[in-house]
Design a protein around this motif. Sequence first.
Motif, PDB file in Angstrom:
ATOM      1  N   SER A  22      42.446  28.780  38.858  1.00  0.00           N
ATOM      2  CA  SER A  22      41.510  29.449  37.956  1.00  0.00           C
ATOM      3  C   SER A  22      41.188  28.583  36.739  1.00  0.00           C
ATOM      4  N   ASP A  94      41.162  36.774  36.794  1.00  0.00           N
ATOM      5  CA  ASP A  94      42.457  36.983  37.440  1.00  0.00           C
ATOM      6  C   ASP A  94      42.914  35.690  38.101  1.00  0.00           C
ATOM      7  N   ASP A  97      41.069  33.496  41.002  1.00  0.00           N
ATOM      8  CA  ASP A  97      39.612  33.627  40.972  1.00  0.00           C
ATOM      9  C   ASP A  97      38.995  32.396  40.319  1.00  0.00           C
ATOM     10  N   VAL A 124      29.339  38.647  42.413  1.00  0.00           N
ATOM     11  CA  VAL A 124      30.581  38.000  42.857  1.00  0.00           C
ATOM     12  C   VAL A 124      30.507  37.612  44.327  1.00  0.00           C
ATOM     13  N   PRO A 159      37.160  40.790  36.936  1.00  0.00           N
ATOM     14  CA  PRO A 159      37.335  39.394  36.501  1.00  0.00           C
ATOM     15  C   PRO A 159      36.054  38.720  36.017  1.00  0.00           C
ATOM     16  N   THR A 160      34.908  39.421  36.096  1.00  0.00           N
ATOM     17  CA  THR A 160      33.639  38.808  35.672  1.00  0.00           C
ATOM     18  C   THR A 160      33.219  39.211  34.270  1.00  0.00           C
ATOM     19  N   CYS A 206      35.800  35.595  43.691  1.00  0.00           N
ATOM     20  CA  CYS A 206      37.060  36.340  43.641  1.00  0.00           C
ATOM     21  C   CYS A 206      37.774  36.301  44.986  1.00  0.00           C
TER      22      CYS A 206
END
Length: 266
Positions: A22, A94, A97, A124, A159-160, A206
């Motif tokens: 990440s 996260d 990702d 995503v 997570p976005t 993701c």
Amino acid sequence: MNRNNIILLIPHYKNIDGLYASLSSIDKNENLDVLIVDDGSNLDIDETKIRASFIGNGVVFFEYLKENSGIEIALNKGLNFSTKNKYKYTARLDCGDICVKDRFKIQETYLELHQDISLVGTNVDFLDTKGNLLYTLNVPEKDKQIRKKMFINAMHIHPTIMFRNSMLEITGLYPVDYKAAEDYAFFFNVINKCKVANINQVLVRCEINPNGISTLQRKKQAENRIKLILKNFYVGFYPIYGLFRSILLYIVPLKILIKLKSVLKK
């Protein structure tokens, strides 16, 4: 303390490889700091090596929980750090990702140009653990559609998101009484008091991890989603359909659901 407007909040629990992946996906031209909140992993974490994997223009901070307390506790610890140190924006990611080039610059620019928007997410790509594309999820862009469809599913992929920290003064932090659905509860609190949006671009990839919270606690997640729908319920198509859908998610095995999504998205 901070020299950037944005701090990226990454909760971590026993996924060092995902953390490296990440951090290394963040472009060198991005201006942001990073906060990693370890949720009681009890691992020997090499902070120097982790910092070296981040090539963006910023600082990597670490916070540690003494024991595994749950992602909602880790996230709230991160938000307290973010607001205490007066960051303007908090972004999320996260472990595992991947960020697309200029993700944070694009989101920050959007929020600067749209002062009425408090929180913004993106589309995503969902990948398996080998990096293969399973499907692309395009979420609604406008506040009105997001509000309606929230009863079907969260219209922001956790997570976005990036949001204004000033928003937290009226929405509060992540609710702690909806295990495995803290993001859904948080989003309902946000849309009930603030205007939101999504950017019509894939800015995050993701990973669907069989060991992730959404998998291991899927029934608890579905149960708490049902509670949240009922809490915010009104008589209408979307709340009724969303309630039925969540009950179905509670019953149907995850492997079947992923396969069905992959087929429908093709």
